[in-house]
Design a protein around this motif. Sequence first.
Motif, mmCIF file in Angstrom:
data_model
loop_
_atom_site.group_PDB
_atom_site.id
_atom_site.type_symbol
_atom_site.label_atom_id
_atom_site.label_comp_id
_atom_site.label_asym_id
_atom_site.label_seq_id
_atom_site.Cartn_x
_atom_site.Cartn_y
_atom_site.Cartn_z
ATOM 1 N N LEU A 108 0.823 -1.203 0.000
ATOM 2 C CA LEU A 108 0.000 0.000 0.000
ATOM 3 C C LEU A 108 0.859 1.255 0.000
ATOM 4 O O LEU A 108 0.544 2.230 -0.695
ATOM 5 N N SER A 109 1.975 1.239 0.734
ATOM 6 C CA SER A 109 2.890 2.380 0.713
ATOM 7 C C SER A 109 3.397 2.635 -0.699
ATOM 8 O O SER A 109 3.367 3.769 -1.204
ATOM 9 N N TYR A 110 3.869 1.590 -1.334
ATOM 10 C CA TYR A 110 4.427 1.672 -2.688
ATOM 11 C C TYR A 110 3.367 2.188 -3.663
ATOM 12 O O TYR A 110 3.612 3.082 -4.482
ATOM 13 N N PHE A 111 2.171 1.622 -3.564
ATOM 14 C CA PHE A 111 1.083 1.991 -4.475
ATOM 15 C C PHE A 111 0.714 3.460 -4.326
ATOM 16 O O PHE A 111 0.607 4.190 -5.320
ATOM 17 N N ILE A 112 0.543 3.916 -3.095
ATOM 18 C CA ILE A 112 0.095 5.295 -2.886
ATOM 19 C C ILE A 112 1.149 6.290 -3.348
ATOM 20 O O ILE A 112 0.850 7.274 -4.038
ATOM 21 N N VAL A 113 2.407 6.042 -3.000
ATOM 22 C CA VAL A 113 3.477 6.964 -3.396
ATOM 23 C C VAL A 113 3.608 7.008 -4.914
ATOM 24 O O VAL A 113 3.697 8.084 -5.517
ATOM 25 N N ALA A 114 3.614 5.848 -5.553
ATOM 26 C CA ALA A 114 3.777 5.805 -7.007
ATOM 27 C C ALA A 114 2.572 6.400 -7.728
ATOM 28 O O ALA A 114 2.723 7.160 -8.696
ATOM 29 N N GLN A 115 1.376 6.074 -7.269
ATOM 30 C CA GLN A 115 0.179 6.567 -7.945
ATOM 31 C C GLN A 115 -0.037 8.062 -7.732
ATOM 32 O O GLN A 115 -0.653 8.726 -8.565
ATOM 33 N N ASN A 116 0.491 8.595 -6.626
ATOM 34 C CA ASN A 116 0.354 10.034 -6.396
ATOM 35 C C ASN A 116 1.109 10.849 -7.438
ATOM 36 O O ASN A 116 0.788 12.021 -7.668
ATOM 37 N N ARG A 117 2.099 10.251 -8.074
ATOM 38 C CA ARG A 117 2.815 10.939 -9.150
ATOM 39 C C ARG A 117 1.967 11.023 -10.417
ATOM 40 O O ARG A 117 2.282 11.792 -11.322
ATOM 41 N N LEU A 118 0.894 10.223 -10.470
ATOM 42 C CA LEU A 118 0.035 10.166 -11.648
ATOM 43 C C LEU A 118 -1.376 10.680 -11.371
ATOM 44 O O LEU A 118 -2.064 11.127 -12.294
ATOM 45 N N GLN A 165 -11.361 2.936 2.869
ATOM 46 C CA GLN A 165 -12.548 2.083 2.860
ATOM 47 C C GLN A 165 -13.591 2.602 1.868
ATOM 48 O O GLN A 165 -14.442 1.841 1.392
ATOM 49 N N HIS A 166 -13.537 3.899 1.582
ATOM 50 C CA HIS A 166 -14.494 4.523 0.656
ATOM 51 C C HIS A 166 -13.735 5.514 -0.225
ATOM 52 O O HIS A 166 -13.801 6.725 -0.022
ATOM 53 N N PRO A 167 -12.981 5.030 -1.211
ATOM 54 C CA PRO A 167 -12.086 5.884 -2.002
ATOM 55 C C PRO A 167 -12.820 7.010 -2.727
ATOM 56 O O PRO A 167 -13.929 6.829 -3.235
ATOM 57 N N THR A 168 -12.164 8.159 -2.760
ATOM 58 C CA THR A 168 -12.677 9.315 -3.492
ATOM 59 C C THR A 168 -11.522 9.975 -4.239
ATOM 60 O O THR A 168 -10.349 9.671 -4.007
ATOM 61 N N GLY A 169 -11.847 10.912 -5.119
ATOM 62 C CA GLY A 169 -10.851 11.743 -5.777
ATOM 63 C C GLY A 169 -9.777 10.961 -6.497
ATOM 64 O O GLY A 169 -10.040 9.977 -7.195
ATOM 65 N N GLY A 170 -8.518 11.393 -6.307
ATOM 66 C CA GLY A 170 -7.390 10.780 -6.999
ATOM 67 C C GLY A 170 -7.190 9.325 -6.640
ATOM 68 O O GLY A 170 -6.742 8.524 -7.472
ATOM 69 N N LEU A 171 -7.510 8.961 -5.399
ATOM 70 C CA LEU A 171 -7.385 7.563 -4.990
ATOM 71 C C LEU A 171 -8.357 6.693 -5.778
ATOM 72 O O LEU A 171 -7.991 5.619 -6.286
ATOM 73 N N LYS A 172 -9.580 7.149 -5.916
ATOM 74 C CA LYS A 172 -10.577 6.410 -6.708
ATOM 75 C C LYS A 172 -10.139 6.314 -8.163
ATOM 76 O O LYS A 172 -10.283 5.269 -8.805
ATOM 77 N N GLU A 173 -9.569 7.401 -8.692
ATOM 78 C CA GLU A 173 -9.076 7.407 -10.074
ATOM 79 C C GLU A 173 -7.961 6.377 -10.255
ATOM 80 O O GLU A 173 -7.915 5.661 -11.267
ATOM 81 N N ALA A 174 -7.029 6.324 -9.298
ATOM 82 C CA ALA A 174 -5.900 5.398 -9.402
ATOM 83 C C ALA A 174 -6.376 3.955 -9.409
ATOM 84 O O ALA A 174 -5.882 3.124 -10.183
ATOM 85 N N LEU A 175 -7.337 3.643 -8.551
ATOM 86 C CA LEU A 175 -7.861 2.279 -8.516
ATOM 87 C C LEU A 175 -8.591 1.950 -9.817
ATOM 88 O O LEU A 175 -8.397 0.876 -10.398
ATOM 89 N N ALA A 176 -9.406 2.872 -10.297
ATOM 90 C CA ALA A 176 -10.173 2.621 -11.521
ATOM 91 C C ALA A 176 -9.265 2.451 -12.730
ATOM 92 O O ALA A 176 -9.535 1.626 -13.614
ATOM 93 N N ALA A 177 -8.167 3.213 -12.770
ATOM 94 C CA ALA A 177 -7.256 3.147 -13.914
ATOM 95 C C ALA A 177 -6.514 1.817 -13.979
ATOM 96 O O ALA A 177 -6.000 1.435 -15.038
#
Length: 431
Positions: free
Chosen positions: A283-293, A346-358
């Motif tokens: 989760l650390s790796y995912f959040i840091v990497a996806q925040n760049r996108l 538990q309830h993703p929104t915004g950029g987090l939701k975008e990263a998961l959907a992508a």
Amino acid sequence: MNAERTHTTNSTPGRARSVRRGGSAFAALMLAGLAGLTAAPAAQGAEGAGARPAVAHHSGRGTLLHVTPVADLSRAEVAAFLRKGEFGTEAMRYGVRAYRLTYRTVDTQGRPTTATGLFVLPKIQSEAQRHRALGLVSDAHGTMVHRDYAPSVTEDFGKLSPYLHAAAGKAVAAPDYLGLGKGPGVHPYMDARSAVTASEDMLRASRTAAQREGRTLSGDLYLTGFSQGGQVTMALAREARRGLAGFTVRAVAPVSGPYDLSGAEMPALFDGRVNDTSAVFYLSYFIVAQNRLHPIYKDPSDVFRAPYADRIEQLFDSRHSEEEVIPALPRTLKELLTPAFYERMQHPTGGLKEALAANDGFCDGKPAAPVRLYAARGDTDVPIRNARSCAATLAKHGVRAPVLDQGGVTHMESLGKAAPKVARWFATVGS
């Protein structure tokens, strides 16, 4: 996807590496003695003393820039290497020659860049074999935190699956992805879009490399990959309906991939089905990497508790080893994340939701080739529910994709058990 570990061993002089019992998708099983079997006959580096400039047949994506020999192994040496990695050897018939390819591709924004990958050929045993066209396996690797863990650079785990498939008689293209191996930049972890473009351009470069070595590729393509690479495999299978560098996909066989991020993998990180060490790491790796996108946070302290917020982005720069990263992280997700972000997960929104959907939903389609999903009920990195969810989604499109349970084994062990079976299946599927 697992970060469990036991002790360190020197598999290369002056370089301590960890031996993981039961499991890692990223660097894994650094066993003493493997280095001696995979030692490169030429200097390392995309343009080192062993690199041979390649004549590009066209400009743009997939143009082959350099070829660097990295290994030349007899059948007996490959067998010894696979056995040390706890891989079955029943599918292998040949020795192998391996090369690092440097080629043109695009970055996450579609801008020109370069990447590297491992290209492996079965060694010629007769003149008839020299003129036989080879099927090509695209072999997508799992999670890797340090750029030197990538297949074209590593001296250990990252070469096991590519060598197995080449020793079974096919050419193999194993992309390092962006930001790993000798490519520039930082790895955009779990960004399926860039992994697909890097993988497709590796296919183009491999066709040119095969011609340089006097070998011919048949145009038949076989897709496989482990863990993160399982997700990449299904993304490639979906892309194949528009064509993949002129190849025709004949079979699709991912192993233990996180195909259902939102419905299976992410919930498992929080409910105990994924072990704590791996959950924190992934989760650390995912959040840091996806925040760049995607705009997940403005400051690391928006997501991570102190003292981790001050160090976490530097840890995931593709230059820190797993041995450095994991001790610098906490034991549990509640120790890692702020209460607000823990709830947001538990309830993703915004950029987090975008990263998961992508990076989700790649099973939602109809691949133009048969699919087998290899997984393990004992996996506490990527629970088998991911594969079952993928199979159910494929079934809605009329695709029967059996889930082949490798038993009560760990994540890493699932690859060692599944890969020889995948190689044998690929041998039966052709044009």
